[in-house]
Motif scaffolding. Sequence first.
Motif, mmCIF file in Angstrom:
data_model
loop_
_atom_site.group_PDB
_atom_site.id
_atom_site.type_symbol
_atom_site.label_atom_id
_atom_site.label_comp_id
_atom_site.label_asym_id
_atom_site.label_seq_id
_atom_site.Cartn_x
_atom_site.Cartn_y
_atom_site.Cartn_z
ATOM 1 N N HIS A 4 0.838 -1.194 0.000
ATOM 2 C CA HIS A 4 0.000 0.000 0.000
ATOM 3 C C HIS A 4 0.880 1.254 0.000
ATOM 4 O O HIS A 4 0.614 2.211 -0.721
ATOM 5 C CB HIS A 4 -0.935 -0.013 1.216
ATOM 6 C CG HIS A 4 -1.754 1.231 1.330
ATOM 7 N ND1 HIS A 4 -1.372 2.291 2.115
ATOM 8 C CD2 HIS A 4 -2.910 1.599 0.742
ATOM 9 C CE1 HIS A 4 -2.271 3.256 2.006
ATOM 10 N NE2 HIS A 4 -3.212 2.858 1.192
ATOM 11 N N ASP A 5 1.934 1.252 0.806
ATOM 12 C CA ASP A 5 2.826 2.401 0.859
ATOM 13 C C ASP A 5 3.558 2.606 -0.466
ATOM 14 O O ASP A 5 3.758 3.734 -0.898
ATOM 15 C CB ASP A 5 3.835 2.259 2.001
ATOM 16 C CG ASP A 5 3.202 2.431 3.372
ATOM 17 O OD1 ASP A 5 2.062 2.929 3.451
ATOM 18 O OD2 ASP A 5 3.859 2.072 4.366
ATOM 19 N N GLU A 6 3.951 1.507 -1.124
ATOM 20 C CA GLU A 6 4.620 1.622 -2.420
ATOM 21 C C GLU A 6 3.682 2.253 -3.448
ATOM 22 O O GLU A 6 4.106 3.092 -4.244
ATOM 23 C CB GLU A 6 5.094 0.252 -2.903
ATOM 24 C CG GLU A 6 6.248 -0.302 -2.094
ATOM 25 C CD GLU A 6 6.620 -1.708 -2.494
ATOM 26 O OE1 GLU A 6 6.104 -2.210 -3.519
ATOM 27 O OE2 GLU A 6 7.423 -2.318 -1.779
ATOM 28 N N ASP A 7 2.425 1.879 -3.413
ATOM 29 C CA ASP A 7 1.433 2.467 -4.304
ATOM 30 C C ASP A 7 1.254 3.954 -3.996
ATOM 31 O O ASP A 7 1.179 4.783 -4.902
ATOM 32 C CB ASP A 7 0.101 1.731 -4.163
ATOM 33 C CG ASP A 7 -0.970 2.313 -5.061
ATOM 34 O OD1 ASP A 7 -0.734 2.407 -6.283
ATOM 35 O OD2 ASP A 7 -2.039 2.685 -4.546
ATOM 36 N N LEU A 8 1.220 4.286 -2.724
ATOM 37 C CA LEU A 8 1.075 5.685 -2.320
ATOM 38 C C LEU A 8 2.286 6.501 -2.757
ATOM 39 O O LEU A 8 2.146 7.621 -3.251
ATOM 40 C CB LEU A 8 0.854 5.789 -0.809
ATOM 41 C CG LEU A 8 0.585 7.181 -0.243
ATOM 42 C CD1 LEU A 8 -0.584 7.859 -0.947
ATOM 43 C CD2 LEU A 8 0.328 7.092 1.258
ATOM 44 N N VAL A 9 3.475 5.948 -2.613
ATOM 45 C CA VAL A 9 4.691 6.637 -3.068
ATOM 46 C C VAL A 9 4.602 6.914 -4.568
ATOM 47 O O VAL A 9 4.913 8.019 -5.021
ATOM 48 C CB VAL A 9 5.963 5.828 -2.717
ATOM 49 C CG1 VAL A 9 7.181 6.373 -3.457
ATOM 50 C CG2 VAL A 9 6.212 5.846 -1.212
ATOM 51 N N ALA A 10 4.161 5.954 -5.341
ATOM 52 C CA ALA A 10 4.022 6.135 -6.793
ATOM 53 C C ALA A 10 3.016 7.239 -7.109
ATOM 54 O O ALA A 10 3.248 8.067 -7.997
ATOM 55 C CB ALA A 10 3.608 4.825 -7.450
ATOM 56 N N ARG A 11 1.897 7.256 -6.378
ATOM 57 C CA ARG A 11 0.893 8.300 -6.612
ATOM 58 C C ARG A 11 1.422 9.680 -6.205
ATOM 59 O O ARG A 11 1.123 10.682 -6.859
ATOM 60 C CB ARG A 11 -0.394 7.968 -5.869
ATOM 61 C CG ARG A 11 -1.136 6.795 -6.515
ATOM 62 C CD ARG A 11 -2.491 6.518 -5.906
ATOM 63 N NE ARG A 11 -2.334 5.931 -4.574
ATOM 64 C CZ ARG A 11 -2.977 6.340 -3.482
ATOM 65 N NH1 ARG A 11 -3.869 7.306 -3.555
ATOM 66 N NH2 ARG A 11 -2.779 5.751 -2.326
ATOM 67 N N ILE A 12 2.214 9.742 -5.150
ATOM 68 C CA ILE A 12 2.812 11.018 -4.726
ATOM 69 C C ILE A 12 3.774 11.514 -5.790
ATOM 70 O O ILE A 12 3.724 12.687 -6.185
ATOM 71 C CB ILE A 12 3.512 10.866 -3.365
ATOM 72 C CG1 ILE A 12 2.486 10.636 -2.254
ATOM 73 C CG2 ILE A 12 4.380 12.090 -3.061
ATOM 74 C CD1 ILE A 12 3.073 10.153 -0.944
ATOM 75 N N LYS A 13 4.635 10.635 -6.280
ATOM 76 C CA LYS A 13 5.591 11.044 -7.316
ATOM 77 C C LYS A 13 4.861 11.529 -8.569
ATOM 78 O O LYS A 13 5.278 12.501 -9.199
ATOM 79 C CB LYS A 13 6.543 9.900 -7.652
ATOM 80 C CG LYS A 13 7.577 9.666 -6.575
ATOM 81 C CD LYS A 13 8.521 8.545 -6.957
ATOM 82 C CE LYS A 13 9.573 8.317 -5.893
ATOM 83 N NZ LYS A 13 10.473 7.202 -6.234
ATOM 84 N N GLN A 14 3.779 10.871 -8.917
ATOM 85 C CA GLN A 14 2.991 11.306 -10.069
ATOM 86 C C GLN A 14 2.409 12.706 -9.802
ATOM 87 O O GLN A 14 2.427 13.567 -10.679
ATOM 88 C CB GLN A 14 1.878 10.302 -10.375
ATOM 89 C CG GLN A 14 1.106 10.610 -11.623
ATOM 90 C CD GLN A 14 1.961 10.563 -12.879
ATOM 91 O OE1 GLN A 14 2.854 9.739 -13.018
ATOM 92 N NE2 GLN A 14 1.692 11.469 -13.798
ATOM 93 N N ALA A 15 1.904 12.924 -8.591
ATOM 94 C CA ALA A 15 1.331 14.226 -8.237
ATOM 95 C C ALA A 15 2.385 15.329 -8.261
ATOM 96 O O ALA A 15 2.073 16.480 -8.584
ATOM 97 C CB ALA A 15 0.672 14.158 -6.861
ATOM 98 N N LEU A 16 3.623 14.989 -7.934
ATOM 99 C CA LEU A 16 4.689 15.993 -7.905
ATOM 100 C C LEU A 16 5.076 16.473 -9.298
ATOM 101 O O LEU A 16 5.742 17.499 -9.443
ATOM 102 C CB LEU A 16 5.919 15.446 -7.177
ATOM 103 C CG LEU A 16 5.725 15.117 -5.701
ATOM 104 C CD1 LEU A 16 7.032 14.618 -5.092
ATOM 105 C CD2 LEU A 16 5.195 16.313 -4.920
ATOM 106 N N LYS A 17 4.633 15.760 -10.313
ATOM 107 C CA LYS A 17 4.961 16.165 -11.686
ATOM 108 C C LYS A 17 4.271 17.462 -12.098
ATOM 109 O O LYS A 17 4.610 18.035 -13.131
ATOM 110 C CB LYS A 17 4.637 15.040 -12.668
ATOM 111 C CG LYS A 17 5.611 13.888 -12.556
ATOM 112 C CD LYS A 17 5.387 12.866 -13.644
ATOM 113 C CE LYS A 17 6.473 11.807 -13.586
ATOM 114 N NZ LYS A 17 6.426 10.935 -14.765
ATOM 115 N N VAL A 18 3.341 17.960 -11.293
ATOM 116 C CA VAL A 18 2.728 19.258 -11.603
ATOM 117 C C VAL A 18 3.623 20.409 -11.161
ATOM 118 O O VAL A 18 3.397 21.556 -11.541
ATOM 119 C CB VAL A 18 1.321 19.420 -10.985
ATOM 120 C CG1 VAL A 18 0.392 18.320 -11.447
ATOM 121 C CG2 VAL A 18 1.381 19.503 -9.480
#
Length: 107
Positions: A4-18
Amino acid sequence: MTFHDEDLVARIKQALKVVIDPELGHNIVDLGFIYDVQVDDGAVHITMTATTRGCPAASFLKVGVASSACLVPGVDSVDVTMTFDPPWQPSMISPGVRSSLGFAEVN
């Protein structure tokens, strides 16, 4: 780290692309500014850098990172640490962005 944390990390990194570096005109993830993202039960710690220690956009980027990460579902709190160790280098840029910025590949 749980799955779950690995998935959250991936979603955070994607969000940081803005978050776009105003000087280079590309997102901070592809520029290699994000060194680490750790999650512990909804508490997020992000370690990042900027091009140089005196970068005038460093505080702007740090605020943008915190604001963007806070919007990701599952994130309860965000702590952002700015570091210059190791110093950022153009080799940290993703290959496609590096090419678009005109950096030559070095073998």
